[in-house]
Scaffold this motif. Structure first.
Motif, short mmCIF file in Angstrom:
data_model
loop_
_atom_site.label_atom_id
_atom_site.label_comp_id
_atom_site.label_asym_id
_atom_site.label_seq_id
_atom_site.Cartn_x
_atom_site.Cartn_y
_atom_site.Cartn_z
N ASP A 187 43.55 49.88 46.28
CA ASP A 187 43.28 48.68 47.07
C ASP A 187 41.84 48.61 47.58
O ASP A 187 41.38 47.57 48.05
N THR A 188 41.09 49.70 47.45
CA THR A 188 39.67 49.68 47.83
C THR A 188 38.77 49.32 46.64
O THR A 188 37.57 49.13 46.82
N TRP A 189 39.34 49.23 45.46
CA TRP A 189 38.58 48.90 44.25
C TRP A 189 38.26 47.41 44.22
O TRP A 189 38.97 46.60 44.82
N PRO A 190 37.24 47.04 43.46
CA PRO A 190 36.96 45.60 43.26
C PRO A 190 38.16 44.94 42.57
O PRO A 190 38.89 45.59 41.81
N GLU A 191 38.34 43.67 42.84
CA GLU A 191 39.48 42.92 42.30
C GLU A 191 39.57 43.04 40.77
O GLU A 191 40.66 43.20 40.22
N GLU A 192 38.45 42.95 40.11
CA GLU A 192 38.44 43.02 38.64
C GLU A 192 38.98 44.36 38.15
O GLU A 192 39.74 44.41 37.18
N ALA A 193 38.61 45.44 38.81
CA ALA A 193 39.09 46.76 38.43
C ALA A 193 40.60 46.88 38.69
O ALA A 193 41.32 47.48 37.89
N GLN A 194 41.07 46.31 39.78
CA GLN A 194 42.50 46.33 40.08
C GLN A 194 43.28 45.57 39.01
O GLN A 194 44.33 46.02 38.55
N GLN A 195 42.75 44.43 38.59
CA GLN A 195 43.40 43.62 37.56
C GLN A 195 43.45 44.39 36.24
O GLN A 195 44.48 44.39 35.55
#
Length: 73
Positions: free
Chosen positions: A13-21
């Motif tokens: 949840d601390t990662w950038p949104e793109e990395a989470q996706q």
């Protein structure tokens, strides 16, 4: 669950949104593989294929191979 995996998931949840996706898409592909399911390409993936087709970056054979993979659904 492996403690190594738990540690990483706690930080996601601390990662950038793109990395989470990207992680979510990879996890869904892995899950589909062991459940006998079929991976369904995302809208972004299909758009990327269309853009590659128009740009000439990918050959017609590469594009057809990608679509064969996604059309197995």
């Amino acid at each position: 669950m492996m403690s190594k995996l738990k540690d990483v998931l706690e930080r996601v949840d601390t990662w950038p949104e793109e990395a989470q996706q990207e992680l979510a898409e990879i996890a869904l592909e892995i899950e589909a593989g062991f459940r006998g399911g079929v991976y369904h390409a995302t809208t972004d993936e299909l758009q990327a294929i269309d853009e590659a087709d128009r740009s000439g970056v990918a050959t017609q054979q590469q594009i057809e191979a990608a679509f064969r993979t996604f059309r197995r659904a």
